[in-house]
Design a protein around this motif. Sequence first.
Motif, PDB file in Angstrom:
ATOM      1  N   ASP A  33      95.925  18.952  55.731  1.00 56.21           N
ATOM      2  CA  ASP A  33      96.697  19.019  54.275  1.00 56.21           C
ATOM      3  C   ASP A  33      97.966  19.781  54.512  1.00 56.21           C
ATOM      4  O   ASP A  33      98.086  20.997  54.753  1.00 56.21           O
ATOM      5  N   THR A  34      99.104  19.443  54.463  1.00 58.70           N
ATOM      6  CA  THR A  34     100.254  19.864  54.655  1.00 58.70           C
ATOM      7  C   THR A  34     100.693  20.447  53.495  1.00 58.70           C
ATOM      8  O   THR A  34     101.471  21.696  53.375  1.00 58.70           O
ATOM      9  N   GLY A  35     100.191  20.031  52.255  1.00 57.09           N
ATOM     10  CA  GLY A  35     100.491  21.111  51.177  1.00 57.09           C
ATOM     11  C   GLY A  35      99.961  22.434  51.336  1.00 57.09           C
ATOM     12  O   GLY A  35     100.568  23.440  50.583  1.00 57.09           O
ATOM     13  N   TYR A  38     102.966  24.246  52.735  1.00 58.14           N
ATOM     14  CA  TYR A  38     103.624  24.881  52.077  1.00 58.14           C
ATOM     15  C   TYR A  38     103.185  26.187  51.101  1.00 58.14           C
ATOM     16  O   TYR A  38     103.785  26.947  50.753  1.00 58.14           O
ATOM     17  N   ARG A  39     101.714  25.940  50.489  1.00 54.50           N
ATOM     18  CA  ARG A  39     101.284  26.741  49.774  1.00 54.50           C
ATOM     19  C   ARG A  39     101.222  28.048  50.385  1.00 54.50           C
ATOM     20  O   ARG A  39     101.172  29.342  49.755  1.00 54.50           O
ATOM     21  N   ALA A  40     100.627  28.015  51.594  1.00 49.34           N
ATOM     22  CA  ALA A  40     100.426  29.450  52.343  1.00 49.34           C
ATOM     23  C   ALA A  40     101.510  30.336  52.422  1.00 49.34           C
ATOM     24  O   ALA A  40     101.564  31.520  52.194  1.00 49.34           O
ATOM     25  N   VAL A 110     112.446  26.219  56.258  1.00 52.28           N
ATOM     26  CA  VAL A 110     110.936  26.310  55.956  1.00 52.28           C
ATOM     27  C   VAL A 110     110.278  24.875  56.228  1.00 52.28           C
ATOM     28  O   VAL A 110     109.144  24.665  57.170  1.00 52.28           O
ATOM     29  N   ARG A 111     111.121  23.785  55.949  1.00 49.69           N
ATOM     30  CA  ARG A 111     110.582  22.434  56.451  1.00 49.69           C
ATOM     31  C   ARG A 111     110.619  22.340  57.666  1.00 49.69           C
ATOM     32  O   ARG A 111     109.840  21.860  58.502  1.00 49.69           O
ATOM     33  N   ASP A 112     111.718  22.651  58.395  1.00 49.22           N
ATOM     34  CA  ASP A 112     111.890  22.457  60.002  1.00 49.22           C
ATOM     35  C   ASP A 112     110.802  23.251  60.528  1.00 49.22           C
ATOM     36  O   ASP A 112     110.132  22.647  61.552  1.00 49.22           O
ATOM     37  N   GLY A 131     100.705  14.591  52.345  1.00 50.49           N
ATOM     38  CA  GLY A 131     101.853  15.452  52.003  1.00 50.49           C
ATOM     39  C   GLY A 131     103.068  14.452  51.169  1.00 50.49           C
ATOM     40  O   GLY A 131     102.563  13.798  50.192  1.00 50.49           O
ATOM     41  N   ARG A 132     104.071  14.817  51.556  1.00 47.54           N
ATOM     42  CA  ARG A 132     105.219  14.304  50.636  1.00 47.54           C
ATOM     43  C   ARG A 132     106.302  13.242  51.629  1.00 47.54           C
ATOM     44  O   ARG A 132     106.898  12.392  51.021  1.00 47.54           O
ATOM     45  N   ASP A 133     106.273  13.939  53.002  1.00 41.29           N
ATOM     46  CA  ASP A 133     107.416  13.215  53.714  1.00 41.29           C
ATOM     47  C   ASP A 133     106.632  12.866  54.986  1.00 41.29           C
ATOM     48  O   ASP A 133     107.318  12.894  55.949  1.00 41.29           O
ATOM     49  N   ILE A 134     105.377  12.773  55.231  1.00 39.82           N
ATOM     50  CA  ILE A 134     104.755  12.361  56.327  1.00 39.82           C
ATOM     51  C   ILE A 134     105.046  10.937  57.052  1.00 39.82           C
ATOM     52  O   ILE A 134     105.424  10.885  58.227  1.00 39.82           O
ATOM     53  N   ASP A 181     107.572  19.143  36.465  1.00 41.93           N
ATOM     54  CA  ASP A 181     108.582  19.849  37.282  1.00 41.93           C
ATOM     55  C   ASP A 181     108.507  19.526  38.826  1.00 41.93           C
ATOM     56  O   ASP A 181     109.508  19.467  39.603  1.00 41.93           O
ATOM     57  N   ARG A 182     107.306  19.838  39.464  1.00 42.49           N
ATOM     58  CA  ARG A 182     107.170  19.534  40.758  1.00 42.49           C
ATOM     59  C   ARG A 182     107.594  18.028  41.170  1.00 42.49           C
ATOM     60  O   ARG A 182     108.215  18.016  42.325  1.00 42.49           O
ATOM     61  N   ASP A 183     107.083  16.985  40.581  1.00 39.11           N
ATOM     62  CA  ASP A 183     107.579  15.762  40.856  1.00 39.11           C
ATOM     63  C   ASP A 183     109.085  15.648  40.914  1.00 39.11           C
ATOM     64  O   ASP A 183     109.657  15.208  41.794  1.00 39.11           O
ATOM     65  N   GLN A 185     111.249  18.164  41.234  1.00 34.97           N
ATOM     66  CA  GLN A 185     111.895  19.036  42.365  1.00 34.97           C
ATOM     67  C   GLN A 185     111.697  18.374  43.750  1.00 34.97           C
ATOM     68  O   GLN A 185     112.303  18.249  44.602  1.00 34.97           O
ATOM     69  N   ASP A 186     110.367  17.895  44.007  1.00 33.90           N
ATOM     70  CA  ASP A 186     110.059  17.217  45.009  1.00 33.90           C
ATOM     71  C   ASP A 186     110.596  15.999  45.594  1.00 33.90           C
ATOM     72  O   ASP A 186     110.970  15.576  46.549  1.00 33.90           O
ATOM     73  N   SER A 187     111.088  15.204  44.308  1.00 32.03           N
ATOM     74  CA  SER A 187     111.706  13.821  44.473  1.00 32.03           C
ATOM     75  C   SER A 187     113.332  13.828  44.539  1.00 32.03           C
ATOM     76  O   SER A 187     113.809  13.103  44.974  1.00 32.03           O
ATOM     77  N   THR A 188     113.834  15.146  44.014  1.00 29.49           N
ATOM     78  CA  THR A 188     115.200  15.175  43.761  1.00 29.49           C
ATOM     79  C   THR A 188     115.739  16.194  45.181  1.00 29.49           C
ATOM     80  O   THR A 188     117.122  16.307  45.111  1.00 29.49           O
ATOM     81  N   ARG A 189     114.992  16.702  45.853  1.00 30.65           N
ATOM     82  CA  ARG A 189     115.504  18.021  46.850  1.00 30.65           C
ATOM     83  C   ARG A 189     116.407  17.138  47.844  1.00 30.65           C
ATOM     84  O   ARG A 189     116.253  15.680  48.096  1.00 30.65           O
ATOM     85  N   LEU A 190     117.570  17.805  48.270  1.00 31.58           N
ATOM     86  CA  LEU A 190     118.181  17.168  49.292  1.00 31.58           C
ATOM     87  C   LEU A 190     117.521  16.898  50.623  1.00 31.58           C
ATOM     88  O   LEU A 190     117.880  15.974  51.404  1.00 31.58           O
TER      89      LEU A 190
HETATM   90  O1   DC Z   1     100.089  18.668  48.007  1.00 34.16           O
HETATM   91  P1   DC Z   1     100.383  19.777  47.231  1.00 34.16           P
HETATM   92  O2   DC Z   1     100.406  19.453  45.686  1.00 34.16           O
HETATM   93  O3   DC Z   1      99.171  20.962  47.678  1.00 34.16           O
HETATM   94  O4   DC Z   1     101.917  20.348  47.713  1.00 34.16           O
HETATM   95  C1   DC Z   1     102.427  21.607  47.117  1.00 34.16           C
HETATM   96  C2   DC Z   1     103.568  21.639  47.236  1.00 34.16           C
HETATM   97  O5   DC Z   1     104.065  21.445  48.583  1.00 34.16           O
HETATM   98  C3   DC Z   1     104.306  20.224  46.549  1.00 34.16           C
HETATM   99  O6   DC Z   1     104.694  20.253  45.335  1.00 34.16           O
HETATM  100  C4   DC Z   1     105.396  19.815  47.411  1.00 34.16           C
HETATM  101  C5   DC Z   1     105.186  20.563  48.891  1.00 34.16           C
HETATM  102  N1   DC Z   1     104.992  19.821  49.949  1.00 34.16           N
HETATM  103  C6   DC Z   1     106.039  19.151  50.535  1.00 34.16           C
HETATM  104  O7   DC Z   1     107.146  19.455  50.095  1.00 34.16           O
HETATM  105  N2   DC Z   1     105.867  18.504  51.684  1.00 34.16           N
HETATM  106  C7   DC Z   1     104.600  18.108  52.215  1.00 34.16           C
HETATM  107  N3   DC Z   1     104.472  17.418  53.327  1.00 34.16           N
HETATM  108  C8   DC Z   1     103.576  18.704  51.429  1.00 34.16           C
HETATM  109  C9   DC Z   1     103.543  19.283  50.412  1.00 34.16           C
END
Ligand code: DC
Length: 225
Positions: A33-35, A38-40, A110-112, A131-134, A181-183, A185-190
């Motif tokens: 669970d990669t979320g 990021y949450r941790a 953080v992502r790296d 996750g979002r970018d797997i 908001d998260r959708d 931010q997550d889909s428009t980040r650089l």
């Molecule tokens: O899956 P989740 O809702 O627990 O993820 C929390 C946040 O972490 C989500 O809003 C964006 C970020 N995230 C990310 O940027 N890339 C991932 N691979 C997983 C999560």
Amino acid sequence: MKTSVIAVDGYASTGKSTLSKRLADVLGFTYIDTGFMYRAVSYFALKNGFLKEEYIQEDALKEALHKTSFSWSKDIPSKLMLFNGRPYGDELRTLEVSSWVSKIAGLGFVRDHLVHQQRILSQLGGVVMDGRDIGTVVFPEADFKFFLVADAEVRATRRFDELKAKGEKVVYQDILKNVIDRDHQDSTRLISPLKKAEDALEIDTTNVSVETVLEQMFSTINSKS
Ligand code: DC
């Protein structure tokens, strides 16, 4: 052994973790669970005072991040991911953490760091990673890729019911706002924005049972195996 990877990406609360866990159980794979990761890191930043109102103390977080670790507990079969040697639960899923996590996930360092950790943690044989970018960044060569979508109201209702069941005092409109908001931010980040990999199968989980989605996933896996 060749690492088999199943990537499950998608929007917040589309059922990624429930479906990924079930896939991993049936296939005998490890669920990642990669979320959680990021949450941790967001929780860690909050507890260490690196987050103040809208401001992130990036230098302090960057320095501290390199002293943190992710690892696996030795509890078989329900192997848990540990952060700094301890398990985490509901404290990572509060609205406070959820309201910071997309900002933290937008930081390149953080992502790296986490993508590197994810590749290390997945050297286990077979993994289902959500996750979002797997499928786009972490494992562009994943064996199977799924991309989950669902109506925002349905997703907010799921989160609201989940948090209420855990005794958190929450307002539906706040949850809906956080999901939207998260959708955004997550889909428009650089860096590594949330988007469907070209070769991912998109599945809409609005008003569809877990069993029906799983059937669709297994039929895709079986047809290509
Ligand atoms: O899956 P989740 O809702 O627990 O993820 C929390 C946040 O972490 C989500 O809003 C964006 C970020 N995230 C990310 O940027 N890339 C991932 N691979 C997983 C999560």
